[in-house]
Design a protein around this motif. Structure first.
Motif, mmCIF file in Angstrom:
data_model
loop_
_atom_site.group_PDB
_atom_site.id
_atom_site.type_symbol
_atom_site.label_atom_id
_atom_site.label_comp_id
_atom_site.label_asym_id
_atom_site.label_seq_id
_atom_site.Cartn_x
_atom_site.Cartn_y
_atom_site.Cartn_z
ATOM 1 N N ALA A 128 24.203 -67.568 -65.355
ATOM 2 C CA ALA A 128 22.807 -67.301 -65.734
ATOM 3 C C ALA A 128 21.970 -66.772 -64.583
ATOM 4 O O ALA A 128 20.839 -66.327 -64.799
ATOM 5 C CB ALA A 128 22.167 -68.584 -66.275
ATOM 6 N N ALA A 129 22.496 -66.820 -63.357
ATOM 7 C CA ALA A 129 21.738 -66.352 -62.179
ATOM 8 C C ALA A 129 21.730 -64.829 -62.139
ATOM 9 O O ALA A 129 22.423 -64.195 -61.342
ATOM 10 C CB ALA A 129 22.331 -66.930 -60.902
ATOM 11 N N ARG A 130 20.938 -64.251 -63.000
ATOM 12 C CA ARG A 130 20.801 -62.787 -63.093
ATOM 13 C C ARG A 130 19.317 -62.469 -63.217
ATOM 14 O O ARG A 130 18.647 -62.925 -64.147
ATOM 15 C CB ARG A 130 21.570 -62.239 -64.298
ATOM 16 C CG ARG A 130 21.428 -60.737 -64.508
ATOM 17 C CD ARG A 130 22.203 -60.331 -65.759
ATOM 18 N NE ARG A 130 22.146 -58.896 -65.988
ATOM 19 C CZ ARG A 130 21.183 -58.268 -66.690
ATOM 20 N NH1 ARG A 130 20.181 -58.997 -67.203
ATOM 21 N NH2 ARG A 130 21.200 -56.974 -66.848
ATOM 22 N N PHE A 131 18.797 -61.700 -62.288
ATOM 23 C CA PHE A 131 17.374 -61.392 -62.258
ATOM 24 C C PHE A 131 17.164 -59.885 -62.375
ATOM 25 O O PHE A 131 17.965 -59.089 -61.855
ATOM 26 C CB PHE A 131 16.742 -61.912 -60.959
ATOM 27 C CG PHE A 131 16.906 -63.388 -60.785
ATOM 28 C CD1 PHE A 131 16.019 -64.263 -61.372
ATOM 29 C CD2 PHE A 131 17.959 -63.909 -60.052
ATOM 30 C CE1 PHE A 131 16.172 -65.637 -61.227
ATOM 31 C CE2 PHE A 131 18.129 -65.271 -59.891
ATOM 32 C CZ PHE A 131 17.234 -66.145 -60.482
ATOM 33 N N LYS A 132 16.088 -59.501 -63.052
ATOM 34 C CA LYS A 132 15.796 -58.100 -63.289
ATOM 35 C C LYS A 132 14.820 -57.577 -62.256
ATOM 36 O O LYS A 132 14.050 -58.334 -61.648
ATOM 37 C CB LYS A 132 15.206 -57.909 -64.695
ATOM 38 C CG LYS A 132 16.150 -58.330 -65.809
ATOM 39 C CD LYS A 132 15.484 -58.156 -67.169
ATOM 40 C CE LYS A 132 16.402 -58.616 -68.288
ATOM 41 N NZ LYS A 132 15.753 -58.466 -69.630
ATOM 42 N N THR A 133 14.819 -56.267 -62.068
ATOM 43 C CA THR A 133 13.904 -55.641 -61.136
ATOM 44 C C THR A 133 12.494 -55.637 -61.713
ATOM 45 O O THR A 133 12.270 -55.884 -62.889
ATOM 46 C CB THR A 133 14.329 -54.178 -60.847
ATOM 47 O OG1 THR A 133 14.414 -53.485 -62.091
ATOM 48 C CG2 THR A 133 15.692 -54.146 -60.170
ATOM 49 N N VAL A 134 11.513 -55.304 -60.840
ATOM 50 C CA VAL A 134 10.111 -55.311 -61.249
ATOM 51 C C VAL A 134 9.849 -54.319 -62.361
ATOM 52 O O VAL A 134 9.038 -54.531 -63.246
ATOM 53 C CB VAL A 134 9.215 -54.991 -60.031
ATOM 54 C CG1 VAL A 134 7.759 -54.967 -60.441
ATOM 55 C CG2 VAL A 134 9.439 -56.016 -58.940
ATOM 56 N N SER A 135 10.549 -53.209 -62.331
ATOM 57 C CA SER A 135 10.303 -52.168 -63.309
ATOM 58 C C SER A 135 10.834 -52.503 -64.688
ATOM 59 O O SER A 135 10.580 -51.803 -65.638
ATOM 60 C CB SER A 135 10.952 -50.855 -62.848
ATOM 61 O OG SER A 135 12.349 -51.035 -62.676
ATOM 62 N N ASP A 136 11.608 -53.637 -64.779
ATOM 63 C CA ASP A 136 12.194 -53.980 -66.069
ATOM 64 C C ASP A 136 11.140 -54.509 -67.020
ATOM 65 O O ASP A 136 10.218 -55.155 -66.598
ATOM 66 C CB ASP A 136 13.283 -55.013 -65.892
ATOM 67 C CG ASP A 136 14.459 -54.445 -65.126
ATOM 68 O OD1 ASP A 136 14.515 -53.224 -65.026
ATOM 69 O OD2 ASP A 136 15.287 -55.232 -64.614
#
Length: 509
Positions: free
Chosen positions: A501-509
């Motif tokens: 679950a340790a998956r993070f999106k970029t700001v532009s997402d």
């Protein structure tokens, strides 16, 4: 109090005082780092806050020394041996009595004092010192302003401000189109430096900032000389034929001047702004984008981690119980979906999700110190794991002692050391979560790639959990083999799902 106890207490007191003094000197050696230049903290933070950081670090080092020589490796047996033999005048027997067990605490105390003062990247105490120093001595505002000025875009600057720059130049070296060029060009970098210098000159003309500009570490005199010389260099470069080596060298000089200008201007803005609104208003006028969100909707990530933990406990325990009943002990079946599962969910969320929440809080502060979105700070990850280990082990200690063991002679320090094994995996997961925050993925990433990556993380962290849980449950009695089996199996799914679950999106997402 016996003479031996009094002497032992005096030695511990002197050692703690020495640890505090060495910690004070070590804390003072570190300076605020804006760019590549060290800066005194007096223009960026209140004096009381800075000294609070010093007091905290010194108190921690003194307490650590006292615990080391009192509980973990006590000096009292050595003191008692020396005093008793000196009283009897048996110096020869004293030398025979100084074996390894008696001398080890003294050696450990000396090593600890050495580590407090040792300036080396391999010193583990430096991680704690730097974390406390960054929290107390590097103000968030100064770092935010500096980073915003470094990354500012001149296209967002008001045209009136751009027009004022030409009036201060000794040599006309800026064209109107330089403000809209690429940030990697000489023209743009020089226009950026000219804008920063113009704003600094505005503060330098005011007598109330005289003390700031007379501070040697901010290098105002060097900046003026360098700026005037750079004006000539840029003008000559524009008129000459293109030359690769000269262009590269000029870009390096411009970058160093930019760092000095941003550092001084950040000091002036923070030092002279009476309110938060005026501070950010000044930065925005210079094209800075200050309150940029790095992770959106953090509460959703926390809910995902909580759900992964709960689902991991349910799935892990039920799969473990099924395997136990079918293959291991079919004559002694364990119950499915028992009340134990709910207790395990509450316990797992407490020791995993609560420290992860702390990671989000600490990381939101650390994000403001970074200049690049993907900057990897392994010292920070180590500090995160250390703090989360303390938090998770403390939570585990209170939960297990109050609900499972219920001992009448509860001693927190002994229980903390006994339950430290349960804080290892949460600490490792928290360090991995902090690392993954610095490596966000794009929404455009293919679904197959995301799924494969999640499966690999699940298997990797599940395998690590099995190894550590086999160690942690090694002391369980033979008759509790079923408990050990279900604990290891549940940890495999809980830790694996948290890693996946340790998956993070970029700001532009």
């Amino acid at each position: 109090m016996t003479i031996e106890s009094l002497i032992n207490f005096a030695i511990q007191l002197l050692g703690a005082a020495a640890a505090a003094f060495l910690a004070y000197r070590a804390f003072q050696k570190r300076r605020i780092q804006l760019g590549t230049e060290p800066t005194l903290p007096q223009y960026f933070i209140r004096r009381g806050t800075y000294w609070s950081g010093i007091a905290l670090y010194c108190a921690l080092m003194a307490a650590l020394f006292y615990l080391l020589t009192w509980q973990w490796l006590p000096l009292e047996p050595l003191v008692t041996l020396i005093v008793s033999h000196l009283r009897a005048g048996e110096l020869v027997n004293l030398l025979y009595g100084l074996d390894g067990n008696k001398l080890l605490p003294l050696i450990a105390a000396g090593i600890m004092l050495f580590f407090v003062a040792w300036e080396s990247p391999f010193n583990p105490l430096l991680i704690l010192r730097d974390s406390i120093h960054d929290a107390f001595a590097i103000p968030t505002k100064a770092v935010e302003v500096y980073n915003a000025l470094i990354k500012s875009r001149l296209s967002a600057v008001d045209d009136k401000i751009k027009a004022q720059i030409a009036d201060r130049l000794l040599v006309q070296s800026i064209d109107a189109g330089d403000f809209d060029k690429s940030g990697a060009t000489v023209e743009y970098k020089w226009a950026h430096n000219s804008l920063l210098f113009d704003q600094i000159q505005h503060y330098a003309d005011q007598s109330s900032y005289r003390r700031l500009f007379s501070e040697p570490s901010l290098k105002w005199g060097e900046i003026c000389i360098s700026y005037n010389a750079m004006s000539e260099k840029v003008n000559i470069w524009k008129e000459a034929e293109p030359h690769y080596t000269k262009t590269v060298n000029l870009l390096k000089d411009l970058d160093r001047l930019t760092s000095l200008l941003c550092r001084l201007l950040a000091a002036a803005v923070v030092f002279g702004s009476p309110s938060e609104d005026e501070l950010w208003s000044t930065v925005k006028k210079l094209g800075g984008n200050v309150h940029e969100a790095r992770l959106k909707h953090t509460y959703k990530y926390l809910l995902i981690f909580a759900a992964a933990t709960a689902f991991g406990v349910i799935l892990g325990r039920e799969v473990s119980v099924a395997l136990h009943n079918v293959f291991l002990f079919p004559d002694k079946p364990l119950p499915h979906f028992s009340y134990t599962t709910l207790r395990w969910i509450a316990y797992s969320i407490a020791i995993y999700v609560v420290p992860i929440t702390l990671v989000f809080a600490l990381r939101s502060v650390a994000f403001r110190h970074q200049q690049e979105p993907a900057e990897q700070n392994y010292g920070f990850y180590m500090a995160i794991m250390f703090v989360c280990f303390l938090v998770s082990t403390t939570i585990s200690t209170f939960i297990l002692e109050l609900t499972f063991y219920r001992r009448d002679d509860f001693n927190f320090l002994d229980s903390f050391l006994d339950h430290a094994r349960w804080g290892i995996m949460p600490a490792l997961i928290c360090g991995f979560v902090a690392y993954r925050m610095d490596a966000p993925v794009s929404e455009a990433e293919a679904l197959s790639k995301s799924a494969l990556s999640a499966v690999l993380r699940f298997m990797a962290w599940g395998g690590i959990a099995v190894i550590f849980m086999l160690y942690a449950t090694d002391d369980l009695a033979i008759e509790k083999l079923n408990l050990r089996f279900t604990l290891v199996g549940t940890a495999f799914f809980v830790t694996g799902l948290l890693g996946a679950a340790a998956r993070f999106k970029t700001v532009s997402d």
